[in-house]
Design a protein around this motif. Structure first.
Motif, short mmCIF file in Angstrom:
data_model
loop_
_atom_site.label_atom_id
_atom_site.label_comp_id
_atom_site.label_asym_id
_atom_site.label_seq_id
_atom_site.Cartn_x
_atom_site.Cartn_y
_atom_site.Cartn_z
N ASN A 61 0.61 -1.21 -0.02
CA ASN A 61 -0.07 0.15 0.10
C ASN A 61 0.82 1.24 -0.05
OD1 ASN A 61 -2.45 -1.34 0.15
ND2 ASN A 61 -2.48 -1.57 2.38
N SER A 62 1.94 1.33 0.57
CA SER A 62 2.74 2.38 0.61
C SER A 62 3.81 2.51 -0.77
CB SER A 62 3.78 2.09 1.72
OG SER A 62 4.76 1.02 1.53
N SER A 63 3.31 1.74 -1.78
CA SER A 63 4.06 1.99 -3.22
C SER A 63 3.99 3.27 -3.78
CB SER A 63 3.62 0.74 -4.17
OG SER A 63 2.25 1.12 -4.19
N LEU A 64 2.85 3.86 -3.30
CA LEU A 64 2.73 5.38 -3.95
C LEU A 64 3.80 6.26 -3.14
CD1 LEU A 64 -1.03 5.60 -4.23
CD2 LEU A 64 0.89 4.98 -6.13
N ARG A 65 4.14 5.93 -2.14
CA ARG A 65 4.94 6.89 -1.13
C ARG A 65 6.16 7.46 -1.83
NH1 ARG A 65 4.94 3.84 4.71
NH2 ARG A 65 2.57 4.09 5.07
N GLY A 66 6.68 6.37 -2.77
CA GLY A 66 7.83 6.91 -3.54
C GLY A 66 7.58 7.40 -4.86
N ALA A 67 6.20 7.57 -5.15
CA ALA A 67 5.77 8.46 -6.52
C ALA A 67 6.11 9.62 -6.45
CB ALA A 67 4.55 7.89 -6.74
N ARG A 68 6.66 10.07 -7.76
CA ARG A 68 6.85 11.54 -8.02
C ARG A 68 5.46 12.49 -7.99
NH1 ARG A 68 9.29 11.99 -13.98
NH2 ARG A 68 7.50 10.55 -14.36
N GLN A 69 5.60 13.76 -7.72
CA GLN A 69 4.49 14.55 -7.29
C GLN A 69 3.57 14.60 -8.50
OE1 GLN A 69 5.56 18.48 -6.33
NE2 GLN A 69 3.29 19.14 -6.26
N GLU A 70 4.47 14.52 -9.84
CA GLU A 70 3.70 14.72 -11.25
C GLU A 70 2.83 13.48 -11.36
OE1 GLU A 70 6.67 14.92 -10.77
OE2 GLU A 70 7.08 17.11 -11.67
N ASP A 71 3.28 12.33 -11.07
CA ASP A 71 2.56 11.06 -10.95
C ASP A 71 1.21 11.01 -10.08
OD1 ASP A 71 4.39 10.00 -12.81
OD2 ASP A 71 5.58 9.11 -11.45
N LEU A 72 1.68 11.48 -8.88
CA LEU A 72 0.55 11.75 -7.96
C LEU A 72 -0.87 12.44 -8.53
CD1 LEU A 72 2.32 11.77 -4.42
CD2 LEU A 72 1.14 9.76 -5.43
N VAL A 73 -0.24 13.68 -9.08
CA VAL A 73 -1.29 14.48 -9.47
C VAL A 73 -2.17 13.75 -10.91
CG1 VAL A 73 -1.80 16.80 -10.85
CG2 VAL A 73 -0.05 16.48 -8.82
N ARG A 74 -1.57 13.23 -11.69
CA ARG A 74 -1.94 12.66 -12.63
C ARG A 74 -2.99 11.33 -12.06
NH1 ARG A 74 -1.06 7.77 -14.68
NH2 ARG A 74 1.04 7.47 -13.76
N ILE A 75 -2.67 10.57 -11.06
CA ILE A 75 -3.57 9.57 -10.46
C ILE A 75 -4.68 10.20 -9.88
CG2 ILE A 75 -3.70 7.65 -8.59
CD1 ILE A 75 -0.77 7.25 -9.23
N LEU A 76 -4.64 11.21 -9.08
CA LEU A 76 -5.74 11.95 -8.53
C LEU A 76 -6.83 12.47 -9.52
CD1 LEU A 76 -6.88 13.00 -5.96
CD2 LEU A 76 -5.58 15.09 -6.13
N ASP A 77 -6.22 13.10 -10.74
CA ASP A 77 -7.02 13.66 -11.86
C ASP A 77 -7.81 12.40 -12.45
OD1 ASP A 77 -6.17 16.17 -11.34
OD2 ASP A 77 -4.55 16.10 -12.93
N GLU A 78 -7.38 11.12 -12.54
CA GLU A 78 -7.89 10.18 -13.12
C GLU A 78 -8.88 9.79 -12.06
OE1 GLU A 78 -4.97 7.26 -13.96
OE2 GLU A 78 -4.19 8.08 -15.62
N LEU A 79 -8.75 9.77 -10.77
CA LEU A 79 -9.82 9.43 -9.66
C LEU A 79 -10.87 10.30 -9.91
CD1 LEU A 79 -7.60 8.12 -6.83
CD2 LEU A 79 -8.86 6.73 -8.39
N ASP A 80 -10.46 11.64 -9.81
CA ASP A 80 -11.66 12.61 -10.17
C ASP A 80 -12.48 12.46 -11.36
OD1 ASP A 80 -10.88 13.62 -7.68
OD2 ASP A 80 -9.59 15.17 -8.60
N GLY A 81 -11.75 12.09 -12.60
CA GLY A 81 -12.62 12.11 -13.77
C GLY A 81 -13.62 10.67 -13.57
N ARG A 82 -12.80 9.55 -13.15
CA ARG A 82 -13.77 8.27 -12.84
C ARG A 82 -15.00 8.57 -11.94
NH1 ARG A 82 -10.59 3.24 -11.02
NH2 ARG A 82 -9.57 3.80 -13.02
N THR A 83 -14.61 9.44 -10.97
CA THR A 83 -15.69 9.75 -9.94
C THR A 83 -16.74 10.60 -10.69
OG1 THR A 83 -14.26 9.72 -8.13
CG2 THR A 83 -16.49 10.68 -7.80
N LYS A 84 -16.49 11.83 -11.37
CA LYS A 84 -17.35 12.41 -12.22
C LYS A 84 -18.19 11.76 -13.00
CE LYS A 84 -19.00 16.49 -13.42
NZ LYS A 84 -19.85 16.13 -14.84
N ARG A 85 -17.48 10.68 -13.87
CA ARG A 85 -18.08 9.94 -14.78
C ARG A 85 -19.27 8.93 -14.02
NH1 ARG A 85 -12.90 9.40 -17.00
NH2 ARG A 85 -12.73 7.49 -16.07
N LEU A 86 -19.13 8.65 -13.00
CA LEU A 86 -19.70 7.55 -12.23
C LEU A 86 -21.04 8.43 -11.80
CD1 LEU A 86 -17.57 5.36 -10.32
CD2 LEU A 86 -18.72 4.74 -12.06
N GLU A 87 -20.54 9.72 -11.37
CA GLU A 87 -21.74 10.60 -10.74
C GLU A 87 -22.61 10.89 -12.08
OE1 GLU A 87 -22.92 11.48 -7.98
OE2 GLU A 87 -21.09 10.62 -6.94
#
Length: 268
Positions: free
Chosen positions: A73-99
């Motif tokens: 679960n802590s595999s994301l701790r070492g991810a770069r900030q750009e990767d984390l922002v991209r992952i967050l955007d994808e989650l937000d987009g998926r949530t918006k599509r589901l809504e």
């Protein structure tokens, strides 16, 4: 001068002679490692110790699994900030599509319910309209509160126009369904004088003339009994008139439904 000479001490007991044929073996001292090995093997394990060992093994296994899970679960701790922002955007987009999909399905459900309700209401109104038209056309039976008007004419002085006046007075007072001597009265009904009686729509009827009328009794009866009205006019002809109120009048004389020869529904 002579030195003192002390003789050697004698042993405490008489010296034991060795048995013949037996050799005396001297004990060899053991090392610490040997004593530890002798204490550990063969093992002497009690039941309580075995249970404790099993519990410790299970606890250790659970801790190992938990540590591995935390590592995954802590595999994301070492991810770069750009990767984390991209992952967050994808989650937000998926949530918006589901809504959006949820809202679309909810709107569709409401539309289906509304359409179903509208269709049911239209069907109910159609059935009610058909019933009302059937009553007016005389193709269905009807029942309800009303009056019974009975006219007895011993001298045969009552004419068709006087019965027509009676019918018009009843309609004006709010009569909804009328039957005279087994003949259903409709919008196009007419009265005529026949030999020895009166005809309704070409069908001869004889006295006594009995009107079954569905409507509000409190309006129908007074309309017949007004001064100079139907009852007084018929009584001048030596006829006997009886009006009876009733909570249930049955009008069951029917007319066949007439099919038009040329007219067709504009919706077909």
């Amino acid at each position: 001068m002579s030195a003192n000479h002390t003789p050697p001490e004698e042993p405490n007991g008489p010296e034991q002679p060795l048995d013949e044929g037996k050799a005396q073996v001297a004990e060899v001292p053991q090392t610490g490692r040997q004593r530890l090995a002798a204490g550990l093997w063969p093992p002497r394990v009690s039941r309580a110790q075995l249970i404790v060992a099993l519990l410790l093994f299970v606890l250790g296994l659970g801790l190992a699994i938990q540590v591995r899970s935390n590592s995954d679960n802590s595999s994301l701790r070492g991810a770069r900030q750009e990767d984390l922002v991209r992952i967050l955007d994808e989650l937000d987009g998926r949530t918006k599509r589901l809504e959006d999909e949820k809202q679309r399905l909810e709107d569709q459900r409401k539309e289906l319910e509304s359409s179903s309700n509208q269709a049911e209401e239209a069907r109910r109104q159609t059935v009610e309209k058909e019933r009302q038209l059937g009553i007016l056309a005389g193709t269905v039976a009807a029942q309800g509160p009303g009056i019974t008007l009975r006219i007895t004419d011993p001298g045969n002085q009552v004419q068709s126009d006087q019965l027509l006046d009676t019918l018009q007075e009843l309609r004006a007072a709010g009569a909804e369904a009328i039957q005279v001597n087994g003949v259903r009265i409709v919008a196009g009904s007419y009265f005529s004088d026949e030999g020895g009686g009166i005809g309704i729509d070409g069908k001869k009827i004889t006295q006594p003339y009995e009107f079954r009328v569905i409507g509000k009794p409190q309006d129908l009866e007074p309309a017949l009994n007004i001064p100079g009205g139907v009852v007084q006019t018929l009584e001048k002809e030596q006829a006997t008139v009886a009006v009876t109120r009733s909570a249930k009048i049955v009008v069951d004389a029917l007319r066949p439904a007439k099919q038009p020869d040329y007219a067709r529904s504009s919706s077909s």
